[in-house]
Scaffold this motif. Structure first.
Motif, mmCIF file in Angstrom:
data_model
loop_
_atom_site.group_PDB
_atom_site.id
_atom_site.type_symbol
_atom_site.label_atom_id
_atom_site.label_comp_id
_atom_site.label_asym_id
_atom_site.label_seq_id
_atom_site.Cartn_x
_atom_site.Cartn_y
_atom_site.Cartn_z
ATOM 1 N N PRO A 1 51.800 27.922 23.337
ATOM 2 C CA PRO A 1 51.556 28.974 24.333
ATOM 3 C C PRO A 1 51.508 30.383 23.754
ATOM 4 N N TRP A 2 52.339 30.671 22.748
ATOM 5 C CA TRP A 2 52.320 32.023 22.155
ATOM 6 C C TRP A 2 51.020 32.264 21.400
ATOM 7 N N LEU A 3 50.531 31.234 20.724
ATOM 8 C CA LEU A 3 49.250 31.356 20.032
ATOM 9 C C LEU A 3 48.132 31.577 21.048
ATOM 10 N N SER A 4 48.149 30.833 22.145
ATOM 11 C CA SER A 4 47.133 31.003 23.197
ATOM 12 C C SER A 4 47.174 32.412 23.772
ATOM 13 N N LEU A 5 48.365 32.920 24.018
ATOM 14 C CA LEU A 5 48.499 34.279 24.541
ATOM 15 C C LEU A 5 47.953 35.300 23.537
ATOM 16 N N GLY A 6 48.265 35.097 22.276
ATOM 17 C CA GLY A 6 47.749 35.996 21.239
ATOM 18 C C GLY A 6 46.237 35.936 21.124
ATOM 19 N N LEU A 7 45.675 34.727 21.227
ATOM 20 C CA LEU A 7 44.216 34.594 21.180
ATOM 21 C C LEU A 7 43.553 35.288 22.366
ATOM 22 N N LEU A 8 44.131 35.116 23.535
ATOM 23 C CA LEU A 8 43.577 35.777 24.719
ATOM 24 C C LEU A 8 43.647 37.296 24.568
ATOM 25 N N ALA A 9 44.791 37.796 24.136
ATOM 26 C CA ALA A 9 44.935 39.248 23.947
ATOM 27 C C ALA A 9 43.953 39.754 22.898
ATOM 28 N N GLY A 10 43.833 39.030 21.794
ATOM 29 C CA GLY A 10 42.886 39.425 20.744
ATOM 30 C C GLY A 10 41.457 39.415 21.253
ATOM 31 N N TRP A 11 41.097 38.394 22.035
ATOM 32 C CA TRP A 11 39.756 38.305 22.608
ATOM 33 C C TRP A 11 39.460 39.525 23.475
ATOM 34 N N LEU A 12 40.384 39.838 24.354
ATOM 35 C CA LEU A 12 40.158 40.961 25.266
ATOM 36 C C LEU A 12 40.116 42.297 24.533
ATOM 37 N N LEU B 1 39.153 42.716 21.346
ATOM 38 C CA LEU B 1 37.927 42.779 20.551
ATOM 39 C C LEU B 1 36.688 43.009 21.405
ATOM 40 N N THR B 2 36.664 42.437 22.595
ATOM 41 C CA THR B 2 35.497 42.636 23.461
ATOM 42 C C THR B 2 35.556 43.957 24.205
ATOM 43 N N ARG B 3 36.714 44.578 24.237
ATOM 44 C CA ARG B 3 36.913 45.854 24.939
ATOM 45 C C ARG B 3 36.485 45.769 26.395
ATOM 46 N N SER B 4 36.709 44.593 26.958
ATOM 47 C CA SER B 4 36.325 44.401 28.347
ATOM 48 C C SER B 4 37.347 43.504 29.026
ATOM 49 N N PHE B 5 37.725 43.900 30.223
ATOM 50 C CA PHE B 5 38.650 43.101 31.010
ATOM 51 C C PHE B 5 37.943 42.550 32.250
ATOM 52 N N SER B 6 36.640 42.320 32.100
ATOM 53 C CA SER B 6 35.871 41.777 33.220
ATOM 54 C C SER B 6 36.265 40.319 33.447
ATOM 55 N N VAL B 7 35.899 39.802 34.603
ATOM 56 C CA VAL B 7 36.223 38.421 34.950
ATOM 57 C C VAL B 7 35.583 37.460 33.950
ATOM 58 N N GLY B 8 34.345 37.740 33.575
ATOM 59 C CA GLY B 8 33.638 36.876 32.622
ATOM 60 C C GLY B 8 34.339 36.825 31.272
ATOM 61 N N LEU C 1 37.461 37.591 30.684
ATOM 62 C CA LEU C 1 38.766 36.970 30.891
ATOM 63 C C LEU C 1 38.640 35.442 30.886
ATOM 64 N N LEU C 2 37.612 34.913 31.562
ATOM 65 C CA LEU C 2 37.396 33.462 31.592
ATOM 66 C C LEU C 2 37.019 32.925 30.208
ATOM 67 N N LEU C 3 36.147 33.635 29.506
ATOM 68 C CA LEU C 3 35.790 33.215 28.141
ATOM 69 C C LEU C 3 37.014 33.257 27.219
ATOM 70 N N GLY C 4 37.814 34.305 27.346
ATOM 71 C CA GLY C 4 39.027 34.414 26.543
ATOM 72 C C GLY C 4 40.016 33.306 26.853
ATOM 73 N N LEU C 5 40.160 32.985 28.140
ATOM 74 C CA LEU C 5 41.049 31.883 28.524
ATOM 75 C C LEU C 5 40.550 30.553 27.968
ATOM 76 N N ALA C 6 39.245 30.336 28.021
ATOM 77 C CA ALA C 6 38.684 29.099 27.483
ATOM 78 C C ALA C 6 38.958 28.994 25.984
#
Length: 162
Positions: free
Chosen positions: A8-19, A21-28, A30-35
């Motif tokens: 779970p900590w790795l997943s949280l870090g990946l999601l945070a890193g994704w958001l 790096l993309t500099r966007s907190f849009s729904v799309g 967020l969903l791509l980052g969660l995936a």
């Protein structure tokens, strides 16, 4: 839940890193980052090593302090060696250290200790893990170096891991 999120900590870090790096907190995004945060740890799970056997974890802080002191001491010695290299070149040498350690986690910790200590480079591990070849930046006494390496690093790691 553990099956879906093995780390779970790795997943949280990946999601945070994704958001970030993309500099966007849009729904799309967020969903791509969660995936990605769910899929990557699941895909990489077979590559993760088994957890280390910390048998005597309470000895770890003392080893960390010892390594920290040696890093500072070695840093000063290497700096002095580089500054006086014109008048007295360092006596770099390869040292073969016989090992009693066999645990892969302890050997990995020993490799990290060797890598962070200025003036030492882990060069080669014997296939049967019985000896380690280390390059030392400025070696005065090979026997003293081996004694120091075994007593200050190998022995505590044996106590912690084996």
């Amino acid at each position: 839940m553990k099956r879906l999120l093995p780390s779970p900590w790795l997943s949280l870090g990946l999601l945070a890193g994704w958001l970030l790096l993309t500099r966007s907190f849009s729904v799309g995004q967020l969903l791509l980052g969660l995936a990605a945060a769910v899929a990557m740890p699941l895909l990489m799970a077979p590559l993760r090593p088994r957890p280390g056997p910390l048998r005597r974890w309470w000895k770890l802080p003392r080893l960390i302090l010892r390594v920290g002191a040696d890093v500072v001491r070695s840093g000063v010695k290497v700096t002095a060696g580089v500054l006086r290299a014109g008048s007295r070149p360092p006596r770099g040498s390869f040292v073969l250290v016989p090992l009693e350690l066999r645990d892969e986690h302890a050997l990995a910790a020993l490799a990290m200790i060797t890598a962070v200590t200025p003036g030492t480079v882990w060069s080669e591990l014997a296939p049967d893990r019985s000896a380690l070849l280390i390059h030392v930046f400025d070696l005065d006494d090979e026997a003293a170096f081996i004694r120091h390496f075994k007593s200050d690093y190998e022995q505590p790691l044996k106590e912690i891991f084996e």
